[in-house]
Write a protein that holds these residues in place. Structure first.
Motif, PDB file in Angstrom:
ATOM      1  N   ALA A  25       0.845  -1.190   0.000  1.00  0.00           N
ATOM      2  CA  ALA A  25       0.000   0.000   0.000  1.00  0.00           C
ATOM      3  C   ALA A  25       0.879   1.239   0.000  1.00  0.00           C
ATOM      4  N   ILE A  26       0.322   2.344  -0.480  1.00  0.00           N
ATOM      5  CA  ILE A  26       0.999   3.639  -0.385  1.00  0.00           C
ATOM      6  C   ILE A  26       0.128   4.485   0.535  1.00  0.00           C
ATOM      7  N   LEU A  27       0.459   4.427   1.811  1.00  0.00           N
ATOM      8  CA  LEU A  27      -0.324   5.109   2.840  1.00  0.00           C
ATOM      9  C   LEU A  27       0.599   5.982   3.676  1.00  0.00           C
ATOM     10  N   PRO A  28       0.096   7.107   4.194  1.00  0.00           N
ATOM     11  CA  PRO A  28       0.946   7.965   5.028  1.00  0.00           C
ATOM     12  C   PRO A  28       1.339   7.258   6.320  1.00  0.00           C
ATOM     13  N   GLN A  29       2.591   7.439   6.691  1.00  0.00           N
ATOM     14  CA  GLN A  29       3.106   6.870   7.935  1.00  0.00           C
ATOM     15  C   GLN A  29       3.229   7.927   9.026  1.00  0.00           C
ATOM     16  N   SER A  30       3.055   9.204   8.637  1.00  0.00           N
ATOM     17  CA  SER A  30       3.124  10.307   9.592  1.00  0.00           C
ATOM     18  C   SER A  30       2.217  11.429   9.089  1.00  0.00           C
ATOM     19  N   SER A  31       1.928  12.398   9.949  1.00  0.00           N
ATOM     20  CA  SER A  31       1.066  13.520   9.553  1.00  0.00           C
ATOM     21  C   SER A  31       1.705  14.343   8.436  1.00  0.00           C
ATOM     22  N   ARG A  32       3.008  14.376   8.375  1.00  0.00           N
ATOM     23  CA  ARG A  32       3.729  15.096   7.319  1.00  0.00           C
ATOM     24  C   ARG A  32       3.421  14.512   5.941  1.00  0.00           C
ATOM     25  N   GLU A  33       3.176  13.220   5.864  1.00  0.00           N
ATOM     26  CA  GLU A  33       2.920  12.553   4.589  1.00  0.00           C
ATOM     27  C   GLU A  33       1.459  12.653   4.142  1.00  0.00           C
ATOM     28  N   LEU A  34       0.600  13.262   4.951  1.00  0.00           N
ATOM     29  CA  LEU A  34      -0.803  13.428   4.561  1.00  0.00           C
ATOM     30  C   LEU A  34      -0.961  14.352   3.360  1.00  0.00           C
ATOM     31  N   GLU A  43       2.704   2.617 -17.086  1.00  0.00           N
ATOM     32  CA  GLU A  43       3.253   1.269 -16.939  1.00  0.00           C
ATOM     33  C   GLU A  43       3.468   0.901 -15.470  1.00  0.00           C
ATOM     34  N   THR A  44       2.432   1.090 -14.641  1.00  0.00           N
ATOM     35  CA  THR A  44       2.576   0.869 -13.205  1.00  0.00           C
ATOM     36  C   THR A  44       1.402   0.065 -12.670  1.00  0.00           C
ATOM     37  N   GLN A  45       1.698  -0.811 -11.737  1.00  0.00           N
ATOM     38  CA  GLN A  45       0.658  -1.566 -11.033  1.00  0.00           C
ATOM     39  C   GLN A  45       0.878  -1.394  -9.539  1.00  0.00           C
ATOM     40  N   ILE A  46      -0.183  -1.006  -8.830  1.00  0.00           N
ATOM     41  CA  ILE A  46      -0.112  -0.851  -7.371  1.00  0.00           C
ATOM     42  C   ILE A  46      -1.063  -1.863  -6.762  1.00  0.00           C
ATOM     43  N   GLU A  47      -0.532  -2.764  -5.946  1.00  0.00           N
ATOM     44  CA  GLU A  47      -1.328  -3.870  -5.428  1.00  0.00           C
ATOM     45  C   GLU A  47      -2.069  -3.542  -4.134  1.00  0.00           C
ATOM     46  N   GLY A  48      -1.679  -2.502  -3.425  1.00  0.00           N
ATOM     47  CA  GLY A  48      -2.328  -2.154  -2.165  1.00  0.00           C
ATOM     48  C   GLY A  48      -3.153  -0.886  -2.274  1.00  0.00           C
ATOM     49  N   ALA A  49      -3.678  -0.457  -1.141  1.00  0.00           N
ATOM     50  CA  ALA A  49      -4.463   0.775  -1.073  1.00  0.00           C
ATOM     51  C   ALA A  49      -3.565   1.985  -1.315  1.00  0.00           C
ATOM     52  N   VAL A  57      -2.470  10.836 -12.826  1.00  0.00           N
ATOM     53  CA  VAL A  57      -2.021   9.795 -13.747  1.00  0.00           C
ATOM     54  C   VAL A  57      -1.766  10.459 -15.093  1.00  0.00           C
ATOM     55  N   THR A  58      -0.484  10.514 -15.507  1.00  0.00           N
ATOM     56  CA  THR A  58      -0.115  11.194 -16.748  1.00  0.00           C
ATOM     57  C   THR A  58       0.251  10.231 -17.862  1.00  0.00           C
ATOM     58  N   GLY A  59       0.378   8.938 -17.547  1.00  0.00           N
ATOM     59  CA  GLY A  59       0.672   7.911 -18.543  1.00  0.00           C
ATOM     60  C   GLY A  59      -0.195   6.703 -18.298  1.00  0.00           C
ATOM     61  N   GLY A  60      -0.587   6.011 -19.362  1.00  0.00           N
ATOM     62  CA  GLY A  60      -1.529   4.895 -19.249  1.00  0.00           C
ATOM     63  C   GLY A  60      -0.894   3.573 -18.906  1.00  0.00           C
ATOM     64  N   ASN A  61      -1.692   2.529 -19.060  1.00  0.00           N
ATOM     65  CA  ASN A  61      -1.352   1.159 -18.693  1.00  0.00           C
ATOM     66  C   ASN A  61      -1.033   1.081 -17.197  1.00  0.00           C
ATOM     67  N   VAL A  62      -1.995   1.586 -16.413  1.00  0.00           N
ATOM     68  CA  VAL A  62      -1.862   1.640 -14.959  1.00  0.00           C
ATOM     69  C   VAL A  62      -3.004   0.843 -14.340  1.00  0.00           C
ATOM     70  N   THR A  63      -2.686   0.044 -13.311  1.00  0.00           N
ATOM     71  CA  THR A  63      -3.696  -0.722 -12.593  1.00  0.00           C
ATOM     72  C   THR A  63      -3.563  -0.467 -11.100  1.00  0.00           C
ATOM     73  N   PHE A  64      -4.679  -0.083 -10.494  1.00  0.00           N
ATOM     74  CA  PHE A  64      -4.779   0.052  -9.040  1.00  0.00           C
ATOM     75  C   PHE A  64      -5.584  -1.141  -8.544  1.00  0.00           C
ATOM     76  N   LYS A  65      -4.967  -2.034  -7.771  1.00  0.00           N
ATOM     77  CA  LYS A  65      -5.667  -3.223  -7.294  1.00  0.00           C
ATOM     78  C   LYS A  65      -6.387  -3.003  -5.967  1.00  0.00           C
ATOM     79  N   GLY A  66      -6.017  -1.973  -5.228  1.00  0.00           N
ATOM     80  CA  GLY A  66      -6.654  -1.665  -3.953  1.00  0.00           C
ATOM     81  C   GLY A  66      -7.475  -0.390  -4.060  1.00  0.00           C
ATOM     82  N   PRO A  67      -8.168  -0.027  -2.982  1.00  0.00           N
ATOM     83  CA  PRO A  67      -8.938   1.215  -2.996  1.00  0.00           C
ATOM     84  C   PRO A  67      -8.031   2.432  -3.108  1.00  0.00           C
ATOM     85  N   VAL A  68      -8.586   3.521  -3.681  1.00  0.00           N
ATOM     86  CA  VAL A  68      -7.802   4.729  -3.951  1.00  0.00           C
ATOM     87  C   VAL A  68      -8.534   5.932  -3.361  1.00  0.00           C
ATOM     88  N   PHE A  69      -7.783   6.782  -2.626  1.00  0.00           N
ATOM     89  CA  PHE A  69      -8.342   8.028  -2.109  1.00  0.00           C
ATOM     90  C   PHE A  69      -7.366   9.157  -2.380  1.00  0.00           C
TER      91      PHE A  69
END
Length: 160
Positions: A25-34, A43-49, A57-69
């Motif tokens: 996942a790509i989630l904030p680990q601290s308030s600074r990362e919010l 050309e990217t695949q992200i398997e987590g949230a 998203v500026t280039g295609g062939n992208v897959t998000f497998k988890g929820p996105v906010f």
């Protein structure tokens, strides 16, 4: 071939992904990362949230497998040359915009934001927003707008 990224702590205020397989996942680990922004150049695949202030998203062939906010925005460039697929729910406190000219974007679940603007998109769930603009879209669920709904050349399960 995609580069594997398995680190869960990206750090910094900007993440740029291109040709990568993110196994976490790509989630904030601290308030600074919010307030961190994510730019995906293709050309990217992200398997987590995914959580970010803005997701661009500026280039295609992208897959998000988890929820996105994206707190302020989830934006897909208008001129993508390959599709973007969201396999789970996509949400924003403000705007979700995918006004693709040449590709069909695929949302396999619900979309929820203050403003949703979609063109040439497939939605396998429902759209919930204050303001909704849909052009040349297929929505299997419903479209629910509390202020304004604009629909042009779409197939929709129901709307209110």
């Amino acid at each position: 071939m995609m580069e594997n990224v398995s680190e869960t702590n990206f750090g910094g205020n900007e993440i740029i992904l291109k040709n990568q397989l993110v196994k976490s996942a790509i989630l904030p680990q601290s308030s600074r990362e919010l307030t961190r922004n994510i730019t995906i150049q293709g050309e990217t695949q992200i398997e987590g949230a995914v959580y970010a202030e803005k997701i661009d998203v500026t280039g295609g062939n992208v897959t998000f497998k988890g929820p996105v906010f994206g707190n302020s925005e989830v934006h897909l460039a208008n001129d993508l040359k390959a599709p973007v697929v969201f396999q789970k729910a996509v949400a924003s406190a403000d705007t979700i915009a995918a006004l693709s000219v040449s590709q069909h974007m695929i949302f396999q679940s619900d979309i929820n934001a203050k403003t949703v603007r979609l063109k040439n998109c497939y939605v396998g769930g429902s759209v919930f927003a204050d303001t909704v603009y849909l052009e040349n879209c297929v929505v299997l669920g419903g479209v629910f707008g509390t202020k304004e709904i604009t629909i042009a050349s779409c197939m929709i399960g129901t709307f209110h």
